[in-house]
Enzyme design. Structure first.
Site, PDB file in Angstrom:
ATOM      1  N   ASN A  13      39.774   9.579  41.699  1.00  0.00           N
ATOM      2  CA  ASN A  13      39.995  10.032  40.424  1.00  0.00           C
ATOM      3  C   ASN A  13      41.264   9.025  40.022  1.00  0.00           C
ATOM      4  OD1 ASN A  13      41.050  13.000  38.911  1.00  0.00           O
ATOM      5  ND2 ASN A  13      40.040  11.428  38.032  1.00  0.00           N
ATOM      6  N   ASN A  64      42.328  10.867  28.218  1.00  0.00           N
ATOM      7  CA  ASN A  64      41.025  10.670  28.920  1.00  0.00           C
ATOM      8  C   ASN A  64      40.500   9.275  28.619  1.00  0.00           C
ATOM      9  OD1 ASN A  64      40.533  12.781  30.568  1.00  0.00           O
ATOM     10  ND2 ASN A  64      39.813  14.041  28.771  1.00  0.00           N
ATOM     11  N   CYS A  73      46.416  17.205  34.199  1.00  0.00           N
ATOM     12  CA  CYS A  73      45.357  16.671  35.352  1.00  0.00           C
ATOM     13  C   CYS A  73      46.153  16.608  36.708  1.00  0.00           C
ATOM     14  CB  CYS A  73      45.290  15.289  34.992  1.00  0.00           C
ATOM     15  SG  CYS A  73      44.157  14.264  36.422  1.00  0.00           S
ATOM     16  N   GLY A  74      45.368  17.147  37.568  1.00  0.00           N
ATOM     17  CA  GLY A  74      45.899  17.669  38.959  1.00  0.00           C
ATOM     18  C   GLY A  74      46.059  16.452  39.731  1.00  0.00           C
ATOM     19  N   ASN A 163      44.026  23.696  31.647  1.00  0.00           N
ATOM     20  CA  ASN A 163      42.815  23.092  30.873  1.00  0.00           C
ATOM     21  C   ASN A 163      41.680  23.881  31.122  1.00  0.00           C
ATOM     22  OD1 ASN A 163      42.827  22.162  33.405  1.00  0.00           O
ATOM     23  ND2 ASN A 163      42.425  20.098  33.093  1.00  0.00           N
ATOM     24  N   HIS A 165      38.078  25.238  32.289  1.00  0.00           N
ATOM     25  CA  HIS A 165      37.168  25.068  33.440  1.00  0.00           C
ATOM     26  C   HIS A 165      36.171  25.985  33.392  1.00  0.00           C
ATOM     27  CE1 HIS A 165      39.206  21.710  35.755  1.00  0.00           C
ATOM     28  NE2 HIS A 165      40.175  22.443  35.105  1.00  0.00           N
ATOM     29  N   ASN A 196      35.630  21.561  31.162  1.00  0.00           N
ATOM     30  CA  ASN A 196      35.378  20.591  32.548  1.00  0.00           C
ATOM     31  C   ASN A 196      34.154  21.465  33.148  1.00  0.00           C
ATOM     32  OD1 ASN A 196      37.541  18.449  32.425  1.00  0.00           O
ATOM     33  ND2 ASN A 196      38.767  20.487  32.119  1.00  0.00           N
ATOM     34  N   GLU A 214      33.943  15.861  34.061  1.00  0.00           N
ATOM     35  CA  GLU A 214      35.065  16.090  33.405  1.00  0.00           C
ATOM     36  C   GLU A 214      35.359  15.860  31.754  1.00  0.00           C
ATOM     37  OE1 GLU A 214      39.088  15.105  34.706  1.00  0.00           O
ATOM     38  OE2 GLU A 214      38.195  14.021  36.734  1.00  0.00           O
ATOM     39  N   CYS A 223      38.661  16.258  41.005  1.00  0.00           N
ATOM     40  CA  CYS A 223      39.455  16.529  39.836  1.00  0.00           C
ATOM     41  C   CYS A 223      40.328  17.788  40.521  1.00  0.00           C
ATOM     42  CB  CYS A 223      38.506  16.906  38.694  1.00  0.00           C
ATOM     43  SG  CYS A 223      39.153  18.270  37.326  1.00  0.00           S
ATOM     44  N   GLY A 224      41.578  17.534  40.519  1.00  0.00           N
ATOM     45  CA  GLY A 224      42.571  18.288  41.067  1.00  0.00           C
ATOM     46  C   GLY A 224      42.617  19.920  40.472  1.00  0.00           C
ATOM     47  N   THR A 225      42.420  19.781  39.137  1.00  0.00           N
ATOM     48  CA  THR A 225      42.741  21.182  38.334  1.00  0.00           C
ATOM     49  C   THR A 225      41.351  21.700  38.657  1.00  0.00           C
ATOM     50  OG1 THR A 225      41.957  19.969  36.130  1.00  0.00           O
ATOM     51  CG2 THR A 225      44.300  20.726  36.648  1.00  0.00           C
ATOM     52  N   GLY A 226      40.084  20.842  38.753  1.00  0.00           N
ATOM     53  CA  GLY A 226      38.797  21.389  38.912  1.00  0.00           C
ATOM     54  C   GLY A 226      38.725  22.048  40.251  1.00  0.00           C
TER      55      GLY A 226
END
Length: 281
Positions: A13, A64, A73-74, A163, A165, A196, A214, A223-226
């Site tokens: 990423n 983005n 963004c993680g 954010n 998801h 996301n 994303e 995707c870290g937060t994902g």
């Protein structure tokens, strides 16, 4: 005026990271899109600016590749943590974002790589916090993809990690058309700020295979937060423990969601970062 940058990635990423603590950096959306174009520009999933913060060590701003700004963004937080502490000195960094405050600890660092743990804070589970356009149980959203009587994907879980998801549970993530389904769900009316989209296949109680679409970037390798949202969704459904490895196309992240009390119900994400090259914008 040219601006120096680092090209970095967390599990593929990838980001352009600009230090804007001393000089303001406010690119126009068309500039971000041009830099982010993988055919004619530098190419990245997100553009990151490290700004000053009155309450922390830094503020991280995120664009983005489509030119729009997003909350956080993680994977980029790990990269910013490494940038702020490249020698892995014993220090907890407070990094503010539009999605809220986070804390990062650089566990290991060398000239080009590192391992960073980030306290992502509490997952937000109320429908207003995602946000959704109408009241709904975020554990089991009334959402279907495909024929009404035989949907391909249905009843996902919604989580905000600063954010939005939405996590769909599937038997075989390799068979999911992530681009078609993700682009359809990203701008669904249920999600007024977009969303996301994750597709999660539970391997066992400590292992999840996940792919992601994303918001504003499309398919990304990680995707870290994902990954955090996916672990929270799986644990809420009772499908996994509250600590698991989430394996994405770019590799694994270790995600822990300790019981309330020990870490105040916060989600902890641990994984690698890498510097690819330096350049000038």
């Amino acid at each position: 005026m040219s601006r120096p940058f680092l090209k970095m990635n967390g599990l593929g990423n990838d980001f352009i990271v600009v230090d804007a603590r001393d000089t303001a950096f406010a690119p126009a959306p068309e500039q971000v899109r041009a830099w982010g174009d993988r055919a004619s520009g530098i190419g990245f999933d997100q553009l990151i600016a490290i700004e000053g913060s009155a309450s922390g060590d830094a503020f991280m701003r995120v664009w983005n590749s489509d030119g729009g700004t997003v909350e956080t963004c993680g994977n980029a937080l790990r990269c910013v943590g490494w940038y702020l502490n490249p020698k892995a000195a014993e220090k907890t960094l407070k990094i503010d974002t539009l999605g809220g405050a986070t804390k990062a600890i650089v566990i290991r660092a060398d000239e080009k790589t590192g391992t960073v743990a980030v306290d992502m804070g509490k997952p937000r589970l109320d429908w207003r916090e995602i946000p959704l356009s109408e009241e709904m149980d975020t554990l089991r959203l009334e959402l279907k993809v495909g024929p009404y009587d035989a949907p391909l994907y249905h009843t996902p879980c919604a989580v905000s990690m600063g954010n939005p998801h939405v996590v769909f549970f599937v038997d075989d993530v390799s068979k999911v058309d992530v681009a078609a389904t993700g682009s359809l769900i990203e701008n669904h009316p249920l999600f007024p700020k977009g969303v996301n989209v994750e597709f999660a296949q539970v391997i066992d109680r400590q292992t999840i295979r996940m792919r992601v679409w994303e918001r504003g970037a499309g398919i990304t390798k990680a995707c870290g937060t994902g990954a955090c949202a996916t672990l929270v969704a799986c644990a809420r459904r009772g499908l996994t423990d509250r600590m698991a490895t989430v394996i994405m196309d770019g590799g694994p992240l270790h995600i822990a969601w300790p019981e309330s009390g020990s870490q105040n119900d916060h989600v902890i994400m641990t994984g690698p970062v890498e510097v690819e090259f330096e350049g000038q914008l």
